[in-house]
Design a protein around this motif. Structure first.
Motif, mmCIF file in Angstrom:
data_model
loop_
_atom_site.group_PDB
_atom_site.id
_atom_site.type_symbol
_atom_site.label_atom_id
_atom_site.label_comp_id
_atom_site.label_asym_id
_atom_site.label_seq_id
_atom_site.Cartn_x
_atom_site.Cartn_y
_atom_site.Cartn_z
ATOM 1 N N ALA A 91 -29.290 55.218 24.030
ATOM 2 C CA ALA A 91 -28.697 54.466 24.978
ATOM 3 C C ALA A 91 -29.328 52.505 24.759
ATOM 4 O O ALA A 91 -28.868 52.353 25.275
ATOM 5 N N THR A 92 -30.612 52.590 24.257
ATOM 6 C CA THR A 92 -31.776 51.467 24.666
ATOM 7 C C THR A 92 -31.451 50.669 23.235
ATOM 8 O O THR A 92 -31.412 49.072 23.661
ATOM 9 N N VAL A 93 -30.925 51.342 22.415
ATOM 10 C CA VAL A 93 -30.108 50.074 20.952
ATOM 11 C C VAL A 93 -29.398 49.082 21.415
ATOM 12 O O VAL A 93 -28.466 49.518 21.069
ATOM 13 N N THR A 94 -29.978 47.867 20.864
ATOM 14 C CA THR A 94 -28.765 46.476 20.497
ATOM 15 C C THR A 94 -28.434 46.606 19.181
ATOM 16 O O THR A 94 -27.778 45.621 18.562
ATOM 17 N N HIS A 95 -29.828 46.320 18.552
ATOM 18 C CA HIS A 95 -29.027 45.875 16.882
ATOM 19 C C HIS A 95 -30.152 47.096 16.016
ATOM 20 O O HIS A 95 -31.383 47.785 16.161
ATOM 21 N N ILE A 96 -29.457 47.261 15.109
ATOM 22 C CA ILE A 96 -30.882 47.933 14.067
ATOM 23 C C ILE A 96 -30.899 46.838 12.341
ATOM 24 O O ILE A 96 -29.389 46.445 12.592
ATOM 25 N N LEU A 97 -31.383 46.544 12.469
ATOM 26 C CA LEU A 97 -32.564 46.079 10.764
ATOM 27 C C LEU A 97 -32.538 46.847 9.578
ATOM 28 O O LEU A 97 -33.533 48.075 9.753
ATOM 29 N N ALA A 98 -32.084 46.470 8.879
ATOM 30 C CA ALA A 98 -32.290 47.772 7.506
ATOM 31 C C ALA A 98 -32.411 46.204 6.190
ATOM 32 O O ALA A 98 -31.525 45.891 6.216
ATOM 33 N N THR A 99 -33.162 47.226 5.651
ATOM 34 C CA THR A 99 -34.008 46.443 4.527
ATOM 35 C C THR A 99 -34.112 47.573 3.339
ATOM 36 O O THR A 99 -34.259 49.227 3.352
ATOM 37 N N GLY A 100 -33.855 47.164 2.232
ATOM 38 C CA GLY A 100 -34.321 48.171 1.380
ATOM 39 C C GLY A 100 -35.843 47.338 0.335
ATOM 40 O O GLY A 100 -36.212 46.595 0.664
ATOM 41 N N VAL A 101 -36.375 48.223 -0.871
ATOM 42 C CA VAL A 101 -37.703 48.180 -1.125
ATOM 43 C C VAL A 101 -37.543 46.826 -1.986
ATOM 44 O O VAL A 101 -38.414 46.292 -1.989
ATOM 45 N N GLU A 102 -35.380 47.195 -2.808
ATOM 46 C CA GLU A 102 -35.688 46.301 -3.676
ATOM 47 C C GLU A 102 -36.203 44.096 -2.530
ATOM 48 O O GLU A 102 -35.817 43.637 -3.377
ATOM 49 N N ASP A 103 -35.499 43.971 -1.663
ATOM 50 C CA ASP A 103 -35.960 43.139 -0.968
ATOM 51 C C ASP A 103 -37.126 42.442 -1.254
ATOM 52 O O ASP A 103 -37.303 40.547 -0.991
ATOM 53 N N TYR A 104 -38.507 43.056 -1.396
ATOM 54 C CA TYR A 104 -40.005 42.657 -1.964
ATOM 55 C C TYR A 104 -39.810 42.898 -3.474
ATOM 56 O O TYR A 104 -41.309 42.767 -3.708
ATOM 57 N N LEU A 105 -39.412 42.561 -4.034
ATOM 58 C CA LEU A 105 -39.436 43.227 -5.826
ATOM 59 C C LEU A 105 -39.419 41.732 -6.227
ATOM 60 O O LEU A 105 -38.373 41.321 -6.178
ATOM 61 N N PRO A 106 -40.361 41.881 -7.233
ATOM 62 C CA PRO A 106 -39.821 40.678 -8.480
ATOM 63 C C PRO A 106 -39.292 41.177 -9.686
ATOM 64 O O PRO A 106 -38.299 42.646 -9.313
ATOM 65 N N PHE A 107 -38.394 39.759 -10.098
ATOM 66 C CA PHE A 107 -37.279 40.552 -10.535
ATOM 67 C C PHE A 107 -37.964 40.615 -12.604
ATOM 68 O O PHE A 107 -38.599 40.454 -12.079
ATOM 69 N N PRO A 108 -37.453 41.732 -13.281
ATOM 70 C CA PRO A 108 -35.839 42.273 -12.670
ATOM 71 C C PRO A 108 -35.700 43.537 -11.953
ATOM 72 O O PRO A 108 -34.639 44.671 -11.949
ATOM 73 N N ARG A 109 -37.341 44.110 -10.582
ATOM 74 C CA ARG A 109 -37.567 44.874 -10.211
ATOM 75 C C ARG A 109 -36.576 45.478 -8.890
ATOM 76 O O ARG A 109 -36.064 46.973 -8.823
ATOM 77 N N ASN A 110 -36.236 44.073 -8.660
ATOM 78 C CA ASN A 110 -34.934 44.363 -7.480
ATOM 79 C C ASN A 110 -33.881 44.618 -7.726
ATOM 80 O O ASN A 110 -33.370 45.262 -7.052
#
Length: 438
Positions: free
Chosen positions: A145-164
């Protein structure tokens, strides 16, 4: 290792060497700890996550960006932010960003079968989650009832290349990755931080207001900060800006947050976050070169049977430890590992065995500075020394208020004593020995 003498103050309680019995805790918010670390150690790594590093300057910048985005979403003092994240950089950024705008963090347990109840009961306005957990939230559309926003993230968002690039492919094969279609209207965590220009909050948050809800308890900023200082004081030889902390306590617990703030941010340590699921604990830990380690007793038992972690200097467990485990780790690496008692509703450990000085390893140890433990009968009346009874605690970091009622769990000793689910007794030196749960 554990047989040196302890000084005895008036009243008969042993005092660990180098640890004060009392301290004047600053009445500041938890974000002040981050601000001080960013000012004093701007180029020190704040986070090391599988090779991706954020300095304290960069971490503070990302916190400010997300806090500004939260404010633009309408988040205000006292609003709640649900955090459905494991130990990862996004979790650290989210906690401090929510606190920056005066919001209350609600730690959600990823394994909880019914997410609808805690989200609705606490009135979360925003929920931040890993992408693969979004399916559970998406299935609750119309019932939050009260949720107005959901923020989604993945583990790859904070991994270095090429692991991301590799990580999403690997997790997809395991069934642990989900790409959220843009039509779902879910905001991507990384995109939000990238495009938001930080702005100062409208007004500062006060230390006495609620900061976090975990395990049904609510802790204020003042209680979190006091717990941070208590842990920092318990390890008197911490070197600011030079430590590497691995914190493997439950991410849904106040202990984990207290250790992150206390042995982590307060000492401008590098927070070394888990290096990947499935890795043998000792191998992953050895690669991360920790100097400080926090976790449950079972984790230390696993570590004691593996290869030595030669960088480790101090470990704190959330419960009593078997002496053989402590000795094995000490013999292998020279590290001093000590057990304690993690009381539900306390932001950090309430008791711990001294890092330096006499350790009675099968006990829960001595009370942290300014913390008291009482042994009480069924009617709440105090019992004499050595008698076994229910345990009650009080101290500057004891967060005994229940979120649902706002009232502390009570015993007849009076406020601010908080009842615990433990039984035990105190010996003549002040060491706490646990019995079966009450």
């Amino acid at each position: 290792m554990s047989d040196s003498a302890q000084p005895m103050p008036p009243g008969g309680r042993a005092v660990p060497p180098g640890v004060p019995t009392t301290y004047e805790y600053p009445q500041v918010t938890a974000t002040r700890l981050l601000d001080d670390a960013a000012q004093d150690f701007p180029e020190t790594d704040a986070i090391d996550s599988s090779g991706h590093r954020l300095t304290y300057r960069a971490l503070a910048d990302q916190v400010d960006r997300l806090a500004t985005a939260f404010a633009e979403m309408g988040l205000r003092d006292g609003d709640r932010v649900g955090v459905l994240l494991p130990a990862c950089p996004q979790r650290v950024v989210t906690l401090f960003a929510a606190w920056r705008v005066g919001a209350v963090v609600v730690l959600l347990e990823p394994d909880e079968q019914d997410l609808q109840a805690p989200i609705n009961e606490t009135g979360c306005r925003i929920v931040v989650c890993l992408a693969h957990l979004y399916a559970r939230l998406g299935g609750l559309k119309g019932r939050l009832a009260t949720v107005t926003h959901i923020l989604a993230t993945g583990v790859e968002d904070y991994l270095p290349f090429p692991r991301n690039v590799v990580a999403p492919l690997t997790r997809r094969r395991r069934g642990a990755y989900r790409r959220i279609p843009r039509r779902e209207g879910v905001t991507r965590f990384k995109d939000l931080i990238r495009r938001t220009v930080p702005a100062p909050p409208e007004r500062p948050t006060r230390a006495g207001v609620p900061a976090i809800v975990a395990e049904g308890y609510v802790a204020t900023h003042a209680e979190l900060v006091a717990g941070a200082f208590q842990l920092r004081l318990w390890v008197p030889d911490i070197q600011a800006g030079r430590e590497r902390l691995v914190n493997l306590a439950s991410p849904a617990s106040l202990v984990e947050v207290g250790a992150t703030l206390g042995l982590g941010v307060l000492a401008a340590s590098t927070l070394v976050l888990p290096t990947g699921a499935g890795s043998p604990p000792t191998r992953a830990l050895r690669r991360s070169h920790p100097t400080l380690l926090v976790g449950d007793p079972g984790m230390f038992t696993a570590v004691s049977g593996g290869d030595p972690i030669e960088s480790l200097r101090v470990g704190l467990a959330t419960g009593p430890l078997d002496p053989a485990t402590v000795q094995a780790i000490h013999d292998a690496s020279g590290a001093r590992v000590r057990g304690g008692l993690a009381v539900p509703g306390v932001s950090a450990l309430a008791h711990a065995n001294p890092v330096y000085g006499r350790a009675r390893l099968r006990s829960a140890g001595l009370a942290l500075p300014d913390t008291e433990t009482a042994v009480v009968a069924e009617d709440g009346s105090p019992l004499p020394q050595g008698a076994v009874g229910a345990l009650a605690v009080r101290g500057p970091s004891v967060a005994g208020a229940r979120w649902s009622t706002g009232a502390r769990a009570a015993v007849s000793l009076g406020d601010p004593w908080v009842a615990t689910p433990f039984r035990g007794h105190l010996d003549g030196d002040g060491y706490l020995w646990l019995d079966e749960p009450a």
